[in-house]
Design a protein around this motif. Structure first.
Motif, PDB file in Angstrom:
ATOM      1  N   LEU A 176      61.679  63.973 -52.745  1.00 19.40           N
ATOM      2  CA  LEU A 176      61.222  62.655 -52.707  1.00 19.40           C
ATOM      3  C   LEU A 176      61.942  61.654 -51.967  1.00 19.40           C
ATOM      4  O   LEU A 176      60.830  61.368 -50.554  1.00 19.40           O
ATOM      5  N   LEU A 177      62.649  61.445 -51.522  1.00 24.27           N
ATOM      6  CA  LEU A 177      63.824  60.825 -50.304  1.00 24.27           C
ATOM      7  C   LEU A 177      63.082  61.353 -48.949  1.00 24.27           C
ATOM      8  O   LEU A 177      62.563  60.578 -47.888  1.00 24.27           O
ATOM      9  N   ARG A 211      60.326  62.348 -48.018  1.00 23.48           N
ATOM     10  CA  ARG A 211      58.870  61.758 -48.156  1.00 23.48           C
ATOM     11  C   ARG A 211      58.490  60.402 -48.238  1.00 23.48           C
ATOM     12  O   ARG A 211      57.142  60.124 -48.140  1.00 23.48           O
ATOM     13  N   SER A 212      59.562  60.108 -48.486  1.00 22.67           N
ATOM     14  CA  SER A 212      59.061  58.270 -48.514  1.00 22.67           C
ATOM     15  C   SER A 212      59.071  57.565 -46.893  1.00 22.67           C
ATOM     16  O   SER A 212      59.966  57.956 -46.273  1.00 22.67           O
ATOM     17  N   ARG A 213      58.579  56.619 -47.527  1.00 24.17           N
ATOM     18  CA  ARG A 213      58.207  55.918 -46.204  1.00 24.17           C
ATOM     19  C   ARG A 213      58.702  54.831 -45.630  1.00 24.17           C
ATOM     20  O   ARG A 213      58.545  53.552 -45.092  1.00 24.17           O
ATOM     21  N   THR A 214      59.477  54.297 -47.306  1.00 30.08           N
ATOM     22  CA  THR A 214      60.046  53.166 -46.993  1.00 30.08           C
ATOM     23  C   THR A 214      61.508  53.000 -47.546  1.00 30.08           C
ATOM     24  O   THR A 214      61.750  51.856 -45.932  1.00 30.08           O
ATOM     25  N   ILE A 215      62.093  54.262 -47.198  1.00 36.56           N
ATOM     26  CA  ILE A 215      63.155  54.411 -47.089  1.00 36.56           C
ATOM     27  C   ILE A 215      63.635  55.474 -46.329  1.00 36.56           C
ATOM     28  O   ILE A 215      63.341  56.461 -45.839  1.00 36.56           O
TER      29      ILE A 215
END
Length: 336
Positions: free
Chosen positions: A38-39, A41-45
């Motif tokens: 998930l990390l 794939r994250s676009r915010t983190i």
């Protein structure tokens, strides 16, 4: 059978806490495996590349230590137990089964490589080695997703923004190769996780084992999850890493549930349990040894062009990350 060869099941004591452990281990295992996926794939983190590099190499060390300390050693104890017949005492069956598992995975990969090379040749693409060290093709490392983030995929995709039919077919082939590779790795890890869940459900020393296994599952999950996160798959296969993480997360709770259901009759030191767990641990150790030493460690450090040109500081950092992961898991082997 002598009394030393069995023990009363401890599964009837602290039953409520054992049931609670099922859910605690479910959360810790799943989050450990899902977090890297998930990390990434994250676009915010935005995570610095060095963090992912550390996690990737740390995971390699975890997998190798799991094979030696958490699988092969218990297999030797189980299949060499005096509770078994004389035939089990006269030959190192655990080592033999583990060796057979290593060769089995090797020949499976060899057959898959030859099949894939023939298929690529039939569509006009140059065949490449599974570890990318012989034929110099640009896509040579795509079958191992951990390096794909540092290598270009193809001139066609970069300049034209589209994929020709032959490129699409080759990309799909390497995606399937990645899925098969990660499935083999997960096969070994999941069997191990089910067995330790079964042990946790009935072990008299539940409290210490519970705490240790919670950390054990997080670290092992991070090792597996990092490999899942770096799979380079077409859009239609994006569900594979998440599914792999969830399957891993559910494996130990499944073992706990089975153990709780059999808590009054299951004897972990009985002959049947020793033989089954010893054989499964031996097979799993061979799978993880081959995967950890060949597919991860050697491929990452010896056959990866990106690693050949890094600075000495980067190489030392990566090497220490591997040793740290192996050291943590080896330390936890003192209790589980």
């Amino acid at each position: 059978m002598s009394t030393e060869c069995g023990r009363p099941s401890g599964g009837t004591k602290m039953f409520g806490l054992r049931v609670a452990s099922l859910f605690v281990i479910l959360v810790t295992s799943t989050m450990g495996a899902l977090f890297p996926v998930l990390l990434r794939r994250s676009r915010t983190i935005r995570v610095p590349p060095g963090v992912f590099d550390f996690a990737k190499h740390f995971g390699s060390g975890v997998i190798i230590a799991t094979a030696f300390i958490h699988l092969l050693s218990p297999a030797l104890d189980a299949l060499g137990s005096p509770c078994l017949g004389a035939g089990w005492q006269t030959y190192p069956w655990a080592l033999a089964i583990s060796m057979a598992s290593v060769f089995g995975i090797f020949f499976l990969e060899l057959a898959a490589f030859r099949w894939g090379s023939a298929k690529l040749a039939s569509i006009g693409k140059k065949a490449y080695g599974p570890h990318g060290h012989d034929l110099g093709h640009e896509d040579a490392h795509r079958a191992h997703g951990s390096e794909s983030v540092t290598l270009t995929t193809s001139t066609t995709r970069e300049t034209a923004g589209c994929i020709l039919p032959t490129e699409h077919t080759a990309f799909l082939d390497t995606a399937i190769a990645q899925i098969v590779g990660i499935a083999i790795l997960e096969f070994g890890v999941v069997f191990h996780s089910i067995l330790i869940g079964l042990t946790l459900a009935v072990d008299p020393g539940f409290k210490i084992l519970f705490v240790v296994l919670a950390f054990h599952q997080v670290f092992e999950g991070l090792g597996l999850g990092t490999r899942l996160a770096f799979m380079d798959l077409p859009g239609g296969y994006n569900w594979v890493p998440i599914t792999g993480a969830v399957v891993y997360g559910c494996s130990t709770p499944l073992g706990i549930a089975i153990g709780l259901g059999m808590r009054t009759s299951y004897d972990p030191d009985g002959p049947v349990a020793l033989i089954v767990s010893g054989i499964l641990d031996s097979i799993s150790s061979g799978i993880l040894l081959y995967t950890g030493l060949v597919e991860l460690l050697a491929h990452e450090f010896l056959f990866n062009p990106a690693m050949r040109d890094v600075s000495n500081q980067r190489l030392v950092f990566s090497s220490c990350s591997v040793l740290f992961g192996a050291g943590i898991m080896a330390f936890l082997g003192r209790w589980a």
